[in-house]
Structures are given as structure tokens and as C-alpha cells.
Design a protein around this motif. Structure first.
Motif, PDB file in Angstrom:
ATOM      1  N   GLY A   1      40.059  47.209  43.799  1.00 46.43           N
ATOM      2  CA  GLY A   1      40.574  48.307  44.916  1.00 46.43           C
ATOM      3  C   GLY A   1      39.578  48.804  44.974  1.00 46.43           C
ATOM      4  O   GLY A   1      37.810  48.934  44.029  1.00 46.43           O
ATOM      5  N   GLY A   2      39.226  49.255  46.289  1.00 49.76           N
ATOM      6  CA  GLY A   2      38.224  49.859  47.085  1.00 49.76           C
ATOM      7  C   GLY A   2      38.447  51.405  46.568  1.00 49.76           C
ATOM      8  O   GLY A   2      37.643  52.073  47.849  1.00 49.76           O
ATOM      9  N   GLU A   3      39.692  52.147  46.307  1.00 55.79           N
ATOM     10  CA  GLU A   3      40.097  53.919  46.349  1.00 55.79           C
ATOM     11  C   GLU A   3      39.357  53.835  44.525  1.00 55.79           C
ATOM     12  O   GLU A   3      39.581  53.569  43.988  1.00 55.79           O
ATOM     13  N   GLY A   4      38.848  55.397  44.947  1.00 49.68           N
ATOM     14  CA  GLY A   4      38.626  55.886  43.266  1.00 49.68           C
ATOM     15  C   GLY A   4      37.830  54.901  42.312  1.00 49.68           C
ATOM     16  O   GLY A   4      36.283  54.205  42.867  1.00 49.68           O
ATOM     17  N   PRO A   5      36.849  56.092  41.552  1.00 46.96           N
ATOM     18  CA  PRO A   5      35.753  56.018  40.609  1.00 46.96           C
ATOM     19  C   PRO A   5      35.724  54.083  39.975  1.00 46.96           C
ATOM     20  O   PRO A   5      37.153  53.314  39.979  1.00 46.96           O
ATOM     21  N   LYS A   6      34.908  53.677  40.287  1.00 45.07           N
ATOM     22  CA  LYS A   6      34.329  52.338  39.381  1.00 45.07           C
ATOM     23  C   LYS A   6      34.769  52.537  37.914  1.00 45.07           C
ATOM     24  O   LYS A   6      35.182  53.215  37.235  1.00 45.07           O
ATOM     25  N   THR A   7      35.804  51.395  37.719  1.00 49.91           N
ATOM     26  CA  THR A   7      37.035  51.227  36.392  1.00 49.91           C
ATOM     27  C   THR A   7      36.262  50.090  34.950  1.00 49.91           C
ATOM     28  O   THR A   7      35.236  49.021  35.617  1.00 49.91           O
ATOM     29  N   LEU A   8      36.404  50.165  34.204  1.00 54.89           N
ATOM     30  CA  LEU A   8      36.485  49.259  33.057  1.00 54.89           C
ATOM     31  C   LEU A   8      36.478  47.743  33.791  1.00 54.89           C
ATOM     32  O   LEU A   8      35.929  46.786  33.746  1.00 54.89           O
ATOM     33  N   LEU A   9      37.544  47.582  34.648  1.00 54.93           N
ATOM     34  CA  LEU A   9      38.160  46.599  35.402  1.00 54.93           C
ATOM     35  C   LEU A   9      37.167  45.889  36.674  1.00 54.93           C
ATOM     36  O   LEU A   9      36.999  44.561  36.761  1.00 54.93           O
ATOM     37  N   HIS A  10      36.459  47.225  36.943  1.00 58.47           N
ATOM     38  CA  HIS A  10      35.424  46.796  38.050  1.00 58.47           C
ATOM     39  C   HIS A  10      34.666  45.876  37.317  1.00 58.47           C
ATOM     40  O   HIS A  10      33.313  45.163  37.538  1.00 58.47           O
ATOM     41  N   ARG A  11      34.103  46.495  36.425  1.00 58.84           N
ATOM     42  CA  ARG A  11      32.845  45.980  35.178  1.00 58.84           C
ATOM     43  C   ARG A  11      33.325  44.411  35.035  1.00 58.84           C
ATOM     44  O   ARG A  11      32.750  43.173  35.133  1.00 58.84           O
ATOM     45  N   THR A  12      34.334  44.259  34.020  1.00 58.84           N
ATOM     46  CA  THR A  12      34.674  42.923  34.092  1.00 58.84           C
ATOM     47  C   THR A  12      34.744  41.592  35.517  1.00 58.84           C
ATOM     48  O   THR A  12      34.445  41.220  35.229  1.00 58.84           O
ATOM     49  N   THR A  13      34.734  41.986  35.735  1.00 58.38           N
ATOM     50  CA  THR A  13      35.268  41.614  37.695  1.00 58.38           C
ATOM     51  C   THR A  13      33.556  41.339  38.303  1.00 58.38           C
ATOM     52  O   THR A  13      33.576  40.233  37.936  1.00 58.38           O
ATOM     53  N   GLN A  14      32.933  42.353  38.360  1.00 61.13           N
ATOM     54  CA  GLN A  14      31.674  41.832  38.477  1.00 61.13           C
ATOM     55  C   GLN A  14      30.655  40.627  37.220  1.00 61.13           C
ATOM     56  O   GLN A  14      30.067  40.151  37.711  1.00 61.13           O
ATOM     57  N   ALA A  15      31.748  40.680  35.830  1.00 64.11           N
ATOM     58  CA  ALA A  15      30.244  40.102  35.214  1.00 64.11           C
ATOM     59  C   ALA A  15      31.183  38.729  35.847  1.00 64.11           C
ATOM     60  O   ALA A  15      30.744  37.281  35.372  1.00 64.11           O
ATOM     61  N   LEU A  16      32.692  38.645  35.836  1.00 61.69           N
ATOM     62  CA  LEU A  16      32.669  37.481  36.195  1.00 61.69           C
ATOM     63  C   LEU A  16      31.931  36.830  37.056  1.00 61.69           C
ATOM     64  O   LEU A  16      31.897  35.465  37.864  1.00 61.69           O
ATOM     65  N   ALA A  17      32.447  37.258  38.212  1.00 64.31           N
ATOM     66  CA  ALA A  17      31.507  37.341  39.626  1.00 64.31           C
ATOM     67  C   ALA A  17      30.339  36.474  39.184  1.00 64.31           C
ATOM     68  O   ALA A  17      29.680  35.615  40.168  1.00 64.31           O
ATOM     69  N   GLU A  18      28.909  36.566  38.395  1.00 62.63           N
ATOM     70  CA  GLU A  18      28.150  36.967  37.974  1.00 62.63           C
ATOM     71  C   GLU A  18      28.228  35.203  37.508  1.00 62.63           C
ATOM     72  O   GLU A  18      27.638  34.476  37.757  1.00 62.63           O
ATOM     73  N   ARG A  19      28.776  35.129  36.559  1.00 61.49           N
ATOM     74  CA  ARG A  19      29.080  33.791  35.662  1.00 61.49           C
ATOM     75  C   ARG A  19      29.812  33.019  36.634  1.00 61.49           C
ATOM     76  O   ARG A  19      29.070  31.782  36.566  1.00 61.49           O
ATOM     77  N   VAL A  20      30.404  32.974  37.751  1.00 61.82           N
ATOM     78  CA  VAL A  20      30.973  31.718  38.777  1.00 61.82           C
ATOM     79  C   VAL A  20      29.727  31.878  39.800  1.00 61.82           C
ATOM     80  O   VAL A  20      29.817  30.602  40.581  1.00 61.82           O
ATOM     81  N   GLY A  21      29.060  32.561  39.899  1.00 62.31           N
ATOM     82  CA  GLY A  21      28.193  32.888  41.265  1.00 62.31           C
ATOM     83  C   GLY A  21      28.493  33.029  42.887  1.00 62.31           C
ATOM     84  O   GLY A  21      28.378  32.070  43.583  1.00 62.31           O
ATOM     85  N   THR A  22      29.857  34.229  42.790  1.00 60.10           N
ATOM     86  CA  THR A  22      30.568  34.426  43.954  1.00 60.10           C
ATOM     87  C   THR A  22      30.464  35.904  44.329  1.00 60.10           C
ATOM     88  O   THR A  22      30.058  36.283  43.082  1.00 60.10           O
ATOM     89  N   GLY A  23      30.889  36.748  45.404  1.00 60.19           N
ATOM     90  CA  GLY A  23      30.794  37.506  45.941  1.00 60.19           C
ATOM     91  C   GLY A  23      31.729  38.262  45.280  1.00 60.19           C
ATOM     92  O   GLY A  23      33.322  37.463  44.632  1.00 60.19           O
ATOM     93  N   ILE A  24      32.820  39.636  45.415  1.00 59.14           N
ATOM     94  CA  ILE A  24      33.511  40.715  45.602  1.00 59.14           C
ATOM     95  C   ILE A  24      34.137  40.994  46.480  1.00 59.14           C
ATOM     96  O   ILE A  24      33.265  41.417  47.059  1.00 59.14           O
ATOM     97  N   VAL A  25      34.900  40.903  46.555  1.00 62.30           N
ATOM     98  CA  VAL A  25      36.023  41.408  48.125  1.00 62.30           C
ATOM     99  C   VAL A  25      36.450  42.906  47.491  1.00 62.30           C
ATOM    100  O   VAL A  25      37.706  43.138  47.317  1.00 62.30           O
TER     101      VAL A  25
END
Length: 266
Positions: free
Chosen positions: A216-240
């Protein structure tokens, strides 16, 4: 209704075109996808459902700890029953994204493309043990004091609001949905939360597939933003970024539908 091992799954189908499966997260309900599904049904056969043990998908045996893989099998059986003629586009939010990952890894021929929205892959974080301890604390609070104090503790910790109280001024179908969501909190806290967050995606399967991660692009960064980023780093993909917050698919349905169509475009 679809009979699966240990449950009967309530599902809805609308529209025509390539199949598109929408998978909800914790305490979710097919009705939460109603506005989005209505928009997407203009070009897809949209399938929505209630997760086992939630809302209208009743268990046929005694309740017990549930696992993402069990829910992935439900989704696999649902696609086999409703959309066997072609692989489906799959969108999952929170736990739903993780369920979609399990289907893609074990039944890749059923998934044409997967979009995972803020997946709750806690076990990929370097401080996962701290979060597992927190979720155990939330469960013990639920056992002592009930769902409302436990959900407040959980929501404050991860930075995402819990479901609102049903209000008399809302239309009856919305009040009924909110009442179901509140009842689903019991299932989430007792049987889902502590086991679902142990799920580890098959990274190689995700790398080999059409797979996108969104937040989601609104509001503060959340724990779910952290988990999404962690998975993106493992897979080697970006986040939209998609419109709205964790429930942007409901609060910003039109913009979300347009973004999802773009993510699935061949």
C-alpha cells in the motif's frame, strides 16, 4: 459450496474471461473483495471465497491449528473445480499472498501470474524470534481477556488497524460482513496467527514464475512493508505501490483494480 478435506468452502464466481482468483488474509471474507471483484469481472471470471473456518466456510471436524499449506490445498481444489480449463491469475493479500505462493510452488500449472500484496512472511525477518514471541503473547492475552484486547495489542504492534465495529448507520450487508469479520478474529487468534507466520516461501519457484510484490502506498511503513521487502530481497524483485493501505483493495477499489490489471497485463 465446495467440499474439501475437513471443511466446506463457500465461494462466489462472477464475470467472464480468463480466471482470476482473489485470496483474502486473516479474518477476511469474500465480501471484502466485492467492489474489486465487480470491477475486475468486466474482463475476467473472478473467483472469491471465505477461508476455511472463517465466515461461511465451516469446518467439518474439530478446530485445530491451521497452516498455509492446508489453505493452499483448498485453493488448489477450488481452482480445479471452477477454473480447470486454464491457469488462473491469482491475487492474494497478507496471508492470501502466502496461500497463493504455496499454490504456485506446488501446482505451478494452475497459476498464470501471482501478485502478492503485503505478505506476512515473518520468518524471513532477522528479528523473527522477537515477533514469534509477540504473537505468542497476543495469543495468551486472547486466552485471558478475549479477542478485542488481543487484537488491539496485535494491531498496535504491526501498525495496521483491526476491523471496525459494525455500525447501525451502515447498509445491512456491510454490517453483516463486519459482524462476520469480528467473529473470524477468534479463528485468526486461536488457530491461524502463530502457525501461518511460520510459512517460508519457495524462493526458487517464485523466481521462475510471473510474480509481483506490492504494498500500500498510503500511511506509515508497517511491519508488512518490512516483510514484503525481505521477500523481495530473497527473490530479487522490485516492489510496486498500489493505492490505499493494507485494505486498499476495498477502500480504493477502482484504483486498485486498474493497478492489478496493469500487473497482470501480458
Amino acid at each position: 459450496m465446495l467440499a474439501v478435506p475437513g471443511a466446506e468452502i463457500y465461494y462466489e464466481v462472477r464475470g467472464t474471461g480468463p480466471p482470476l482468483l482473489l485470496i483474502n488474509g486473516g479474518d477476511g471474507d469474500a465480501a471484502m473483495f466485492g467492489p474489486l471483484a465487480g470491477l475486475l469481472a468486466e474482463g475476467h471470471t473472478v473467483i472469491t471465497y471465505d477461508l476455511r473456518g472463517n465466515s461461511r466456510s465451516r469446518l467439518t471436524g474439530p478446530p485445530a491449528a491451521q497452516w498455509i499449506e492446508e489453505h493452499g490445498h483448498d485453493a488448489h481444489l477450488l481452482l480445479s473445480a471452477v477454473a480447470a480449463e486454464a491457469p488462473a491469475y491469482v491475487f492474494g493479500t497478507s496471508y492470501g499472498g502466502m496461500i497463493g505462493m504455496d499454490v504456485l510452488a506446488r501446482h505451478p500449472g494452475q497459476v498464470r501470474a501471482l501478485v502478492a500484496h503485503e505478505p506476512f512472511v515473518i520468518d524471513l525477518l532477522p528479528d523473527a524470534d522477537r515477533w514469534h514471541a509477540l504473537f505468542q503473547e497476543v495469543y495468551e492475552l486472547y486466552e485471558r481477556e478475549g479477542a478485542d484486547p488481543a487484537m488491539r495489542r496485535f494491531s498496535d504492534a504491526i501498525g495496521v488497524d483491526g476491523p471496525p465495529e459494525p455500525a447501525g448507520s451502515l447498509p445491512a450487508p456491510v454490517r453483516e460482513m463486519l459482524a462476520r469479520l469480528r467473529a473470524n478474529l477468534e479463528t485468526c487468534l486461536a488457530y491461524e496467527l502463530r502457525t501461518f507466520v511460520r510459512f517460508r516461501p519457495d524462493v526458487e519457484a517464485l523466481r521462475a514464475a510471473r510474480f509481483a510484490l506490492v504494498v500500500g502506498g498510503e500511511g506509515p511503513k508497517t511491519l508488512l512493508h518490512r516483510t514484503t521487502q525481505a521477500l523481495a530481497e530473497r527473490v530479487g524483485t522490485g516492489i510496486v505501490e498500489f493505492p490505499g493501505g493494507h485494505v486498499g483493495f476495498l477502500s480504493h477499489a477502482a484504483g486498485f483494480a486498474a493497478a492489478l490489471r496493469g500487473a497482470f497485463a501480458d
